[in-house]
Design a protein around this motif. Sequence first.
Motif, PDB file in Angstrom:
ATOM      1  N   ARG B 191       0.827  -1.223   0.000  1.00 21.80           N
ATOM      2  CA  ARG B 191       0.000   0.000   0.000  1.00 21.80           C
ATOM      3  C   ARG B 191       0.853   1.262   0.000  1.00 21.80           C
ATOM      4  NH1 ARG B 191      -2.743  -3.957  -1.769  1.00 21.80           N
ATOM      5  NH2 ARG B 191      -4.877  -4.192  -1.017  1.00 21.80           N
ATOM      6  N   ARG B 192       2.173   1.100   0.079  1.00 26.94           N
ATOM      7  CA  ARG B 192       3.055   2.271  -0.051  1.00 26.94           C
ATOM      8  C   ARG B 192       3.307   2.611  -1.522  1.00 26.94           C
ATOM      9  NH1 ARG B 192       7.555   0.421   4.455  1.00 26.94           N
ATOM     10  NH2 ARG B 192       6.270   0.837   6.267  1.00 26.94           N
ATOM     11  N   ARG B 193       3.026   1.651  -2.397  1.00 18.75           N
ATOM     12  CA  ARG B 193       3.285   1.851  -3.820  1.00 18.75           C
ATOM     13  C   ARG B 193       2.081   2.529  -4.473  1.00 18.75           C
ATOM     14  NH1 ARG B 193       4.811  -3.241  -7.755  1.00 18.75           N
ATOM     15  NH2 ARG B 193       4.893  -2.067  -9.712  1.00 18.75           N
ATOM     16  N   GLU B 194       2.348   3.539  -5.266  1.00 16.66           N
ATOM     17  CA  GLU B 194       1.265   4.321  -5.870  1.00 16.66           C
ATOM     18  C   GLU B 194       0.530   3.523  -6.946  1.00 16.66           C
ATOM     19  OE1 GLU B 194       2.564   7.970  -7.677  1.00 16.66           O
ATOM     20  OE2 GLU B 194       0.737   8.043  -8.890  1.00 16.66           O
ATOM     21  N   VAL B 195      -0.794   3.597  -6.902  1.00 17.32           N
ATOM     22  CA  VAL B 195      -1.633   2.993  -7.940  1.00 17.32           C
ATOM     23  C   VAL B 195      -2.324   4.099  -8.725  1.00 17.32           C
ATOM     24  CG1 VAL B 195      -3.898   1.901  -8.257  1.00 17.32           C
ATOM     25  CG2 VAL B 195      -2.130   0.706  -6.989  1.00 17.32           C
ATOM     26  N   THR B 196      -2.272   4.006 -10.045  1.00 17.92           N
ATOM     27  CA  THR B 196      -3.029   4.926 -10.903  1.00 17.92           C
ATOM     28  C   THR B 196      -3.855   4.095 -11.879  1.00 17.92           C
ATOM     29  OG1 THR B 196      -1.302   6.612 -10.735  1.00 17.92           O
ATOM     30  CG2 THR B 196      -2.873   6.837 -12.546  1.00 17.92           C
ATOM     31  N   LEU B 197      -5.154   4.353 -11.909  1.00 16.20           N
ATOM     32  CA  LEU B 197      -6.036   3.610 -12.794  1.00 16.20           C
ATOM     33  C   LEU B 197      -5.833   4.058 -14.239  1.00 16.20           C
ATOM     34  CD1 LEU B 197      -9.333   3.668 -10.665  1.00 16.20           C
ATOM     35  CD2 LEU B 197      -7.592   1.875 -10.777  1.00 16.20           C
ATOM     36  N   THR B 198      -6.255   3.199 -15.156  1.00 15.50           N
ATOM     37  CA  THR B 198      -6.132   3.507 -16.579  1.00 15.50           C
ATOM     38  C   THR B 198      -7.420   4.187 -17.057  1.00 15.50           C
ATOM     39  OG1 THR B 198      -4.869   1.472 -16.797  1.00 15.50           O
ATOM     40  CG2 THR B 198      -5.656   2.492 -18.844  1.00 15.50           C
ATOM     41  N   PRO B 199      -7.343   5.413 -17.620  1.00 17.41           N
ATOM     42  CA  PRO B 199      -8.566   6.085 -18.078  1.00 17.41           C
ATOM     43  C   PRO B 199      -9.341   5.174 -19.034  1.00 17.41           C
ATOM     44  CG  PRO B 199      -6.698   7.553 -18.212  1.00 17.41           C
ATOM     45  CD  PRO B 199      -6.157   6.199 -17.851  1.00 17.41           C
ATOM     46  N   PRO B 200     -10.680   5.151 -18.995  1.00 21.70           N
ATOM     47  CA  PRO B 200     -11.561   5.994 -18.178  1.00 21.70           C
ATOM     48  C   PRO B 200     -11.912   5.401 -16.816  1.00 21.70           C
ATOM     49  CG  PRO B 200     -12.877   4.718 -19.697  1.00 21.70           C
ATOM     50  CD  PRO B 200     -11.441   4.294 -19.923  1.00 21.70           C
ATOM     51  N   GLU B 201     -11.129   4.446 -16.321  1.00 21.78           N
ATOM     52  CA  GLU B 201     -11.450   3.850 -15.018  1.00 21.78           C
ATOM     53  C   GLU B 201     -11.445   4.927 -13.942  1.00 21.78           C
ATOM     54  OE1 GLU B 201      -9.158  -0.377 -15.994  1.00 21.78           O
ATOM     55  OE2 GLU B 201      -8.236   1.121 -14.694  1.00 21.78           O
ATOM     56  N   ARG B 202     -12.407   4.802 -13.008  1.00 17.07           N
ATOM     57  CA  ARG B 202     -12.534   5.828 -11.979  1.00 17.07           C
ATOM     58  C   ARG B 202     -13.341   5.274 -10.810  1.00 17.07           C
ATOM     59  NH1 ARG B 202     -14.992  11.878 -11.823  1.00 17.07           N
ATOM     60  NH2 ARG B 202     -16.911  10.987 -11.019  1.00 17.07           N
TER      61      ARG B 202
END
Lengths: 159, 309
Positions: B191-202
């Motif tokens: 949970r220290r590692r950053e997660v970024t969703l892939t657009p258009p996921e939200r």
Amino acid sequence: MGGDCKIEIHASEREVRVTISGAISEDFDPSAIPADAGSPERKLTVNLAGVTRLNSSGVREWLRFVRGLTPGCFTLEACAVPFVQQLSMVFNMAPRSAVVSIYLPFFCDACRLENYVLVRSDEARRTSAENVACRKCGADTVFDDVPEVYFDWLGRDDA
Amino acid sequence: MRLDVLLVGLETDHGVAQRLRDEGHAVTVAGQEDPISVGTTVLDFSGLSEAGRDLWLHELSASDVRRARTLVLANGNSASAGVNTLLATGAVAHVASHTRSERVLRTLEIMNGAELSLATYLPAGRASSFGVTSSNDVRGLRDELHKTIGERLPARAREGLLATAEELVTNALYNAPVDASGLRRFAHWSRRREVTLTPPERIDVELRIGVDEIGLSVRDPFGSLEPYRVLQSLARTARLNPSQVEKKPGGAGLGIYFAMANVGHLVFQLRTGVSTEVIALMPITTNYREFAGSPKSFDVFDRRSPHGR
């Protein structure tokens, strides 16, 4: 993501005193605390008065930290209310005998102020049933939780 | 909607029975009914013998259909043996309080196909919406929610709702996303590692402020949470033993348990492969002890097919 956690360390030859404040989250990193603190050779005292919250990842990091300490060689003092709540909710959050003092929450119905009172663990139940004067208006305050929940951990044996 | 409800273990004049009749629903009251027919059932364990409880728990464990159609009444708050014992069985998908007839009725309607959203519980509530696409958004979300809730809740209750938002959004960001083959993309990440969703996921977050309650909804577009996982998670964490906290890489596995402890009512709406929505409701009280002493309830609605399952 979880928030800031500050760890202050005061170490002497025989004892280490640590003050933890802020949020205990996934970023909680106690690696700066001397490795032999909390062992028969070097006692550890952890002050938790400034802990503002713990999230689930923080609880796991905390458990890893506590498991590395020798029971009987460390104490937790001035445990803030968010930490005390976790004592009841999480298995082996800390040995009961290590928790020497905790904060109790009291609510003033007159001025709506939340008051926090520091007591020894063995006096906590009794104090919670007493009227405590509000630090702002002086009116009687009432213990602001459900005693069976807040003190559940006091009824458990150390694992 | 006219419901046909079997009440087991309740007195004929119980408030829930009375309320159902007042609303024009068909009510059958049974004392020790064996779980034979698969209808909508309200079950009060306190009105059953030990053998009757064992029989029902066995049936609820064994049958997804029975579990989805049975609401169990419990006494008191999360501290009471009632709620925690029920959670620990992993066999109960719907728990409500004896004293909350309105909530019982709402749950029975949703079981029978009624729409479910945050507005279902707070139709007149003032709504605020937020979008989350990265773990870096969580702290900002927390600040926005804090500002919006303001002084409407006692500080500790507000912190409980904020903590719930953080746990649910973290689950939605790390545990929910799956790839085309259904494998979880980030569940094993620290949970220290950053997660970024892939657009258009939200992740969609909604806060509604009503007169008596504040509600929070967290919805992901993945729909990867299975009903049995929710019940397993609650069962594991409600038992205070060494398996309470997950040791595998990824999250601690305490998020749902913490959410359950921090709010008054927790609802899962699971549309497999489509979306997962978790709704948390918090009673507006003057002080924390009123909240802590108030009845707890939860629901897991499996919406894969009509009629709530």
